[in-house]
Design a protein around this motif. Structure first.
Motif, PDB file in Angstrom:
ATOM      1  N   ILE A  27      -4.422  12.012   5.022  1.00  0.00           N
ATOM      2  CA  ILE A  27      -4.008  10.614   4.906  1.00  0.00           C
ATOM      3  C   ILE A  27      -4.585   9.991   3.633  1.00  0.00           C
ATOM      4  O   ILE A  27      -5.784  10.091   3.368  1.00  0.00           O
ATOM      5  N   LYS A  28      -3.698   9.356   2.857  1.00  0.00           N
ATOM      6  CA  LYS A  28      -4.123   8.625   1.659  1.00  0.00           C
ATOM      7  C   LYS A  28      -3.502   7.233   1.691  1.00  0.00           C
ATOM      8  O   LYS A  28      -2.296   7.090   1.934  1.00  0.00           O
ATOM      9  N   ILE A  29      -4.328   6.221   1.432  1.00  0.00           N
ATOM     10  CA  ILE A  29      -3.862   4.836   1.443  1.00  0.00           C
ATOM     11  C   ILE A  29      -4.460   4.130   0.229  1.00  0.00           C
ATOM     12  O   ILE A  29      -5.681   4.123   0.052  1.00  0.00           O
ATOM     13  N   GLU A  30      -3.611   3.556  -0.606  1.00  0.00           N
ATOM     14  CA  GLU A  30      -4.107   2.832  -1.772  1.00  0.00           C
ATOM     15  C   GLU A  30      -3.137   1.727  -2.164  1.00  0.00           C
ATOM     16  O   GLU A  30      -1.934   1.818  -1.907  1.00  0.00           O
ATOM     17  N   LYS A  31      -3.674   0.681  -2.790  1.00  0.00           N
ATOM     18  CA  LYS A  31      -2.839  -0.429  -3.240  1.00  0.00           C
ATOM     19  C   LYS A  31      -1.878   0.034  -4.327  1.00  0.00           C
ATOM     20  O   LYS A  31      -2.189   0.933  -5.108  1.00  0.00           O
ATOM     21  N   THR A  32      -0.721  -0.611  -4.383  1.00  0.00           N
ATOM     22  CA  THR A  32       0.244  -0.323  -5.441  1.00  0.00           C
ATOM     23  C   THR A  32       0.952  -1.613  -5.840  1.00  0.00           C
ATOM     24  O   THR A  32       0.828  -2.644  -5.156  1.00  0.00           O
ATOM     25  N   GLN A  33       1.681  -1.565  -6.935  1.00  0.00           N
ATOM     26  CA  GLN A  33       2.396  -2.733  -7.427  1.00  0.00           C
ATOM     27  C   GLN A  33       3.776  -2.854  -6.777  1.00  0.00           C
ATOM     28  O   GLN A  33       4.430  -1.841  -6.492  1.00  0.00           O
ATOM     29  N   ALA A  34       4.202  -4.078  -6.548  1.00  0.00           N
ATOM     30  CA  ALA A  34       5.541  -4.316  -6.006  1.00  0.00           C
ATOM     31  C   ALA A  34       6.601  -3.954  -7.048  1.00  0.00           C
ATOM     32  O   ALA A  34       6.352  -3.981  -8.253  1.00  0.00           O
ATOM     33  N   THR A  35       7.775  -3.604  -6.575  1.00  0.00           N
ATOM     34  CA  THR A  35       8.913  -3.294  -7.434  1.00  0.00           C
ATOM     35  C   THR A  35      10.086  -4.195  -7.058  1.00  0.00           C
ATOM     36  O   THR A  35      10.034  -4.927  -6.060  1.00  0.00           O
ATOM     37  N   ILE A  36      11.152  -4.126  -7.842  1.00  0.00           N
ATOM     38  CA  ILE A  36      12.368  -4.861  -7.507  1.00  0.00           C
ATOM     39  C   ILE A  36      12.884  -4.441  -6.139  1.00  0.00           C
ATOM     40  O   ILE A  36      13.345  -5.263  -5.340  1.00  0.00           O
ATOM     41  N   GLU A  37      12.782  -3.159  -5.845  1.00  0.00           N
ATOM     42  CA  GLU A  37      13.253  -2.666  -4.548  1.00  0.00           C
ATOM     43  C   GLU A  37      12.459  -3.279  -3.399  1.00  0.00           C
ATOM     44  O   GLU A  37      13.024  -3.661  -2.372  1.00  0.00           O
ATOM     45  N   ASP A  38      11.140  -3.390  -3.561  1.00  0.00           N
ATOM     46  CA  ASP A  38      10.315  -4.035  -2.538  1.00  0.00           C
ATOM     47  C   ASP A  38      10.738  -5.487  -2.354  1.00  0.00           C
ATOM     48  O   ASP A  38      10.840  -5.986  -1.224  1.00  0.00           O
ATOM     49  N   SER A  39      10.970  -6.166  -3.464  1.00  0.00           N
ATOM     50  CA  SER A  39      11.382  -7.570  -3.398  1.00  0.00           C
ATOM     51  C   SER A  39      12.721  -7.714  -2.704  1.00  0.00           C
ATOM     52  O   SER A  39      12.921  -8.614  -1.877  1.00  0.00           O
ATOM     53  N   PHE A  40      13.650  -6.813  -3.021  1.00  0.00           N
ATOM     54  CA  PHE A  40      14.967  -6.868  -2.390  1.00  0.00           C
ATOM     55  C   PHE A  40      14.859  -6.652  -0.883  1.00  0.00           C
ATOM     56  O   PHE A  40      15.475  -7.379  -0.094  1.00  0.00           O
ATOM     57  N   TYR A  69       0.835  -1.189   0.000  1.00  0.00           N
ATOM     58  CA  TYR A  69       0.000   0.000   0.000  1.00  0.00           C
ATOM     59  C   TYR A  69       0.878   1.251   0.000  1.00  0.00           C
ATOM     60  O   TYR A  69       1.857   1.334   0.748  1.00  0.00           O
ATOM     61  N   ASN A  70       0.526   2.197  -0.870  1.00  0.00           N
ATOM     62  CA  ASN A  70       1.116   3.535  -0.807  1.00  0.00           C
ATOM     63  C   ASN A  70       0.406   4.320   0.283  1.00  0.00           C
ATOM     64  O   ASN A  70      -0.826   4.431   0.270  1.00  0.00           O
ATOM     65  N   VAL A  71       1.173   4.857   1.223  1.00  0.00           N
ATOM     66  CA  VAL A  71       0.595   5.647   2.303  1.00  0.00           C
ATOM     67  C   VAL A  71       1.264   7.018   2.309  1.00  0.00           C
ATOM     68  O   VAL A  71       2.490   7.119   2.217  1.00  0.00           O
ATOM     69  N   SER A  72       0.450   8.046   2.398  1.00  0.00           N
ATOM     70  CA  SER A  72       0.997   9.407   2.497  1.00  0.00           C
ATOM     71  C   SER A  72       0.199  10.201   3.524  1.00  0.00           C
ATOM     72  O   SER A  72      -0.947   9.862   3.842  1.00  0.00           O
ATOM     73  N   ALA A  73       0.817  11.251   4.047  1.00  0.00           N
ATOM     74  CA  ALA A  73       0.174  12.130   5.031  1.00  0.00           C
ATOM     75  C   ALA A  73       0.931  13.446   5.054  1.00  0.00           C
ATOM     76  O   ALA A  73       1.896  13.641   4.308  1.00  0.00           O
ATOM     77  N   ASN A  74       0.508  14.342   5.936  1.00  0.00           N
ATOM     78  CA  ASN A  74       1.086  15.685   5.943  1.00  0.00           C
ATOM     79  C   ASN A  74       2.493  15.737   6.527  1.00  0.00           C
ATOM     80  O   ASN A  74       3.250  16.666   6.272  1.00  0.00           O
ATOM     81  N   ASN A  75       2.879  14.713   7.296  1.00  0.00           N
ATOM     82  CA  ASN A  75       4.192  14.715   7.947  1.00  0.00           C
ATOM     83  C   ASN A  75       4.855  13.351   7.721  1.00  0.00           C
ATOM     84  O   ASN A  75       4.513  12.371   8.379  1.00  0.00           O
TER      85      ASN A  75
END
Length: 311
Positions: free
Chosen positions: A282-295, A226-232
């Motif tokens: 606050i924003k939360i949404e699904k995202t695709q895995a990357t090579i970096e995530d796998s590593f 999940y991509n998560v973002s917020a103000n801080n």
């Protein structure tokens, strides 16, 4: 001809730089060794180019044994080390002529192989190598590594410190070189470059974590991200790390990549927790895995999904 590495190990004063490394690079393959600084990439390159002797294990390059046939290997490989190692006081043309002479050839004889690269620096052929930009130094070093028409090309972190445009140009050049029947082994700490290789080996602390195509490694990622973002951002990362159900939390650009230990994870549960932490926007949404995530997952749990590709 390709590269075969079998159970290669190397230590420096008791520190294990490589631990039972094994993999195979197929003829004409563009194979990437992906990992951070200190992972063991340069040590392995030096062993395969006969500049260093392994403590144990065997390896062959272009059909030649790295110990018994080291002279033959040096005739048939090109090596571009991580640091710019050409003669800075010589001009572009003088450097290229020097390396051609060492291998008993001429610029003219193999000009067709380096033409696409060299034409970009030829206008500066009378400039001293030390006065070139990073991208131009990179092109000159690659030209010198290719001037004797090697069967195997070793590139140790060739794009480190190079601007994004030059990085893209460099990888475009590698794809064209691959079409000329050259086997290429390239190392890089940049996870985005991994996707440009035919197959990759993820390496950490001198150990191979996984070997497969970039697509297959990403596909095997075991969780939903999940991509998560917020103000801080700083507070967001700390709050997510303190969350009792978090599996992994990593900064990823403007977002935080978050995974949860629960199979029945609900976005609203996490959002309510973050709101209670006084975070806003606050924003939360699904995202695709990357090579970096796998590593990162494999580095955290090295024995969970590590396996060799059968392809």
């Amino acid at each position: 001809m390709g590269i075969t590495v079998s159970n290669i190990s190397k230590s420096y004063k008791g520190v294990k730089a490589l631990q039972d490394i094994s993999f195979e690079v197929k003829p004409n393959e563009l194979f990437g060794l992906i990992g951070p600084d200190g992972a063991g990439k340069t040590t392995l390159f030096r062993i395969l180019t006969t500049l260093l002797i392994a403590d144990k294990g065997q390896a062959s390059v272009a059909g030649f044994d790295v110990l018994k046939d080291f002279k033959d290997i040096r005739k048939h490989v090109g090596y571009m080390p991580g640091r710019f190692s050409l003669y800075q006081d010589l001009t572009v043309e003088e450097n290229l002529e020097f390396f051609a002479t060492i291998f008993g050839t001429t610029i003219e004889e193999n000009y067709d192989l380096i033409k696409d690269i060299y034409v970009q620096i030829e206008p500066f052929k009378d400039r001293r190598a030390g006065k070139l930009s990073g991208g131009m130094k990179q092109k000159l070093a690659l030209s010198c590594a290719l001037i004797h028409k090697p069967k195997v090309l070793f590139l140790d972190e060739p794009t480190t410190g190079v601007d994004p445009v030059s990085r893209k140009e460099f990888w475009d050049m590698l794809k064209r070189l691959q079409q000329k029947n050259i086997t290429i082994l390239v190392s890089t700490p940049y996870m985005d470059e991994a996707a440009l290789c035919d197959r990759i080996a993820l390496i950490q602390d001198g150990q191979i974590l996984q070997i497969d195509t970039p697509e297959a490694i990403v596909k095997q990622y075991p969780k939903t991200i999940y991509n998560v973002s917020a103000n801080n951002m700083y507070q967001l990362i700390n709050s997510l790390k303190d969350y009792q159900y978090q599996h992994s939390v990593y900064p990823f650009g403007e977002f935080v990549h978050y995974t949860d230990v629960r199979n029945d994870f609900k976005i609203n549960d996490l959002k309510m927790y973050l709101e209670a932490e006084k975070l806003l926007n606050i924003k939360i949404e699904k995202t695709q895995a990357t090579i970096e995530d796998s590593f990162m997952e494999l580095a955290k749990y090295p024995n969970r999904t590590c396996k060799l590709s059968k392809t």
